[in-house]
Design a protein around this motif. Structure first.
Motif, short mmCIF file in Angstrom:
data_model
loop_
_atom_site.label_atom_id
_atom_site.label_comp_id
_atom_site.label_asym_id
_atom_site.label_seq_id
_atom_site.Cartn_x
_atom_site.Cartn_y
_atom_site.Cartn_z
N ALA A 193 2.84 3.11 -4.84
CA ALA A 193 2.85 2.32 -3.85
C ALA A 193 1.55 2.91 -3.29
O ALA A 193 0.64 1.57 -2.66
CB ALA A 193 4.29 2.19 -3.09
N LEU A 194 1.01 3.40 -3.43
CA LEU A 194 0.04 3.97 -2.15
C LEU A 194 -1.18 3.61 -3.88
O LEU A 194 -2.32 2.78 -3.10
CB LEU A 194 -0.71 5.15 -2.16
N ALA A 195 -1.26 3.90 -4.47
CA ALA A 195 -2.65 3.18 -5.37
C ALA A 195 -2.26 2.17 -5.61
O ALA A 195 -2.96 1.74 -5.43
CB ALA A 195 -2.00 3.28 -7.21
N ALA A 196 -0.96 0.79 -5.53
CA ALA A 196 -1.19 -0.24 -5.18
C ALA A 196 -1.70 -0.94 -3.91
O ALA A 196 -2.80 -2.19 -3.74
CB ALA A 196 0.23 -0.96 -5.04
N ARG A 197 -1.48 -0.09 -2.75
CA ARG A 197 -2.85 -0.51 -1.85
C ARG A 197 -3.64 -0.21 -1.77
O ARG A 197 -4.57 -0.77 -1.06
CB ARG A 197 -1.42 -0.05 -0.29
N ARG A 198 -4.25 0.48 -1.93
CA ARG A 198 -6.09 1.13 -2.42
C ARG A 198 -6.16 0.49 -4.30
O ARG A 198 -5.88 1.19 -5.21
CB ARG A 198 -5.77 2.57 -2.45
N PRO A 199 -6.80 -0.63 -3.59
CA PRO A 199 -7.28 -1.34 -5.41
C PRO A 199 -7.90 -0.89 -5.56
O PRO A 199 -9.01 -0.28 -5.17
CB PRO A 199 -7.85 -2.42 -4.09
#
Ligand SMILES: Nc1ncnc2c1ncn2[C@@H]1O[C@H](COP(=O)(O)OP(=O)(O)OP(=O)(O)O)[C@@H](O)[C@H]1O
Ligand SMILES: [Mg+2]
Lengths: 281, 302
Positions: free
Chosen positions: B289-295
């Motif tokens: 989820a974090l990775a998805a938020r941080r493109p």
């Protein structure tokens, strides 16, 4: 350095032997307050050993070492130390803030109780993170931070107790060029603004060349100390290594050392004919 | 595996079930002992996981087995056998000089040999004490029957001592664990701390073995901490969380083995495994989820 200022480091005729082998000897070094000093030399000449001698972690076989006016090892609470090449295990689940906090009160017994002291500690950690520009990633597990980010956090840790002397062992190692430049600038800024004396080990002098007050060039079982211009030249290094060395300067001011042996060629048993390698400072 | 005639029935009336659970004194003692052990093992386990010393923990638990079997053979309580052997083994591991590097990894072949020998000795002692061979199961895989009030008291006193030591050395130990070089430059006695920690670990393993058996100690020692460290990287939250998970594992394990008639070692380990799995999934999900938020520009594909 003027004569009335007390020396931060004063080393005289020092020799270190490890496993019955001389690492270096006849080393003299004076470092004054607020100076930015580099320890240079190829792998295995004893750069890290010199920092450990300043910390009193390795004993001197000869000579004396005084640090902050006391025998080496007695003033370590006023020294911030960053050992060589410590990238944290990627699985280590401790945040950057915790690493910095350990530098502040990690050596106290018992657990920290909530209260004024704890609030002060948190504020100080916040300041330190601000100082090194690590606030953005300080709550990530340190193992997941990049090499440059870890290096900044470790510098913050070393600075936590407002040390008067900062010993950095290859903090630029394994960083890319822009990061080398920015970490070098950070250390130089701390040296100037916080009035901390910095002793930095470097494999390559170029990223820090512009900030240096003096250099210690180790090699051939001895050391040359002085300001960068006088020490790093072909004549000195050839004498230090007993082999032809060429020092080239590019038009941009970078220094390139050609012919420097990558492993120590010095054997104390065969080196009786060596002159005193120290050429003064 | 219960000493009662009537098999207890789950009624889905929670209050009644819990009441029924504590109807027998042996069950009360099992919960008391389990609680003490869960807290001590999880607290020490948090440092074991951080220091990557699970291998040492495993060695100590295996060495506890001949200790317990030998004690029973000599007519002494197994408790003393566990403590004596685990603490002695911890001292041996701590004091045997080893090269540079961590946690005697280079000597793993030697340690493996010692583990096999320890298991064989335990087997021998158990066979020498004729008629006891059935008890091997509980020494290896755990049992909660017949814990006396005296044993609970011993566990409590020793466990409280171990925990007190851990709390006193906690911060420097954390420092030494993540950063031994800087810690020793700061004057922290890194070597002494690692010896003290191994002895405390020996105590924790000896305690946990008495509930989980020698082979399943990891369910209480390592799993709670490993799960907690997957969920959070805050030291205090992780430490307290590990203890909480340890309690959940123990209480659920005891309760389940009371109602569903499988051994307690099986249930605690199963609950522990489920918790670990859940923590792993949760941590992966958060990271995704974090990775998805941080493109991230380097990631190619859907
Ligand atoms: N604990 C030790 N025991 C014996 N010899 C040692 C020890 N530590 C270092 N040495 C030796 O002392 C010499 C200097 O080591 P040191 O780590 O100080 O080199 P260095 O200049 O920092 O090298 P590098 O650039 O690779 O970091 C080397 O020859 C090394 O093998
Ligand atoms: Mg080095």
């Amino acid at each position: 350095m003027t004569d009335d200022e007390p020396a931060v480091i004063r080393i005289r005729g020092a020799e270190v032997r490890l496993a019955h082998k001389t690492v270096w000897r006849h080393v003299d070094l004076d470092v004054g307050p607020g100076q930015f000093v580099a320890i240079l030399g190829p792998n295995g000449v004893g750069k890290s050993t010199l920092l450990k001698a300043v910390l009193g972690l390795v004993p001197l076989a000869a000579g004396t070492a005084e640090v902050l006016g006391l025998p080496a090892g007695s003033a370590n609470h006023e020294i911030g130390y960053l050992p060589q090449r410590r990238s944290f295990d990627p699985s280590l689940r401790i945040r950057g803030v915790d690493i910095v906090r350990l530098g502040l009160d990690g050596d106290r017994w018992g657990i920290p109780l909530p209260g004024r002291a704890s609030r002060d500690a948190r504020r100080r950690v916040g300041e330190l993170l601000e100082l090194v520009g690590a606030t953005a990633y300080a709550t990530r597990p340190i193992g997941e931070c990049s090499g440059g980010e870890q290096q900044r956090l470790l510098i913050a840790q070393a600075l936590a107790r407002r040390p008067r002397l900062l010993l950095l062992d290859e903090p630029l190692d394994s960083l890319d060029l822009p990061n080398q430049a920015s970490v070098a600038a950070l250390v130089a800024r701390i040296c100037r603004d916080e009035d901390v004396t910095v002793l930095i080990v470097a494999h390559d002098v170029n990223p820090i060349l512009g900030y240096l007050d003096r250099v210690v060039y180790l090699g051939g079982g001895g050391a040359i100390t002085g300001d960068p211009e006088t020490v790093i030249n072909s004549e000195n290094l050839t004498r230090l290594y007993g082999a032809p060395i060429e020092v080239l300067r590019t038009s941009t001011g970078r220094i390139v050392v050609v012919g420097q042996p990558e492993s120590p060629t010095y054997h104390p048993d065969l080196a009786h004919h060596h002159d005193h390698p120290h050429v003064g400072h | 595996m219960l000493a009662t005639d009537a098999t207890p029935q789950l009624t889905w009336d929670l209050a009644r079930d819990v009441h029924q659970l504590f109807e027998f004194h042996f069950m009360v003692n099992a919960f008391r002992a389990g609680t003490v052990v869960a807290v001590v093992a999880a607290a020490i386990g948090w440092f074991v996981v951080l220091r990557q010393q699970t291998f040492a923990g495993h060695t100590l638990s295996v060495v506890g087995f001949p200790g317990a079997a030998g004690a029973i053979w000599l007519g002494v309580s197994a408790t003393y056998g566990y403590f004596a052997f685990c603490i002695a083994a911890a001292l041996v591991i701590a004091l045997v000089p080893r090269g540079r590097g961590r946690a005697f990894s280079e000597e793993s072949a030697v340690i493996g040999t010692i583990q096999a020998f320890a298991l064989a000795c335990g087997f021998l002692f158990a066979s020498l004490y004729s008629g006891f061979l059935n008890g091997i199961d509980s020494l290896l895989f755990g049992s909660f029957l017949g814990i006396t009030d005296g044993q609970v008291l011993t566990l409590l006193v020793v466990g409280a001592g171990a925990l007190a030591v851990l709390i006193v050395i906690g911060r420097p130990l954390l420092f030494a664990s993540v950063d031994a070089d800087v810690a020793s430059a700061r004057g922290i006695p890194v070597r002494v701390l690692s010896v003290v920690f191994l002895v405390v670990l020996g105590v924790a393993v000896a305690e946990a073995s008495q509930i989980t058996g020698s082979l399943l100690v990891f369910a209480l020692l390592v799993v709670p901490a490993a799960a907690a460290q997957r969920i959070t990287s805050r030291p205090v939250v992780g430490f307290v969380g590990a203890i909480g998970l340890g309690l959940v594992i123990t209480w659920l394990g005891l309760g389940l083995s009371y109602y569903a008639d499988y051994p307690v070692g099986f249930w605690t380990t199963t609950v522990a495994f489920a918790i670990f799995l859940g923590a792993e999934i949760a941590s992966r999900a958060t990271r995704a989820a974090l990775a998805a938020r941080r493109p991230s520009p380097t990631v190619v594909g859907p």
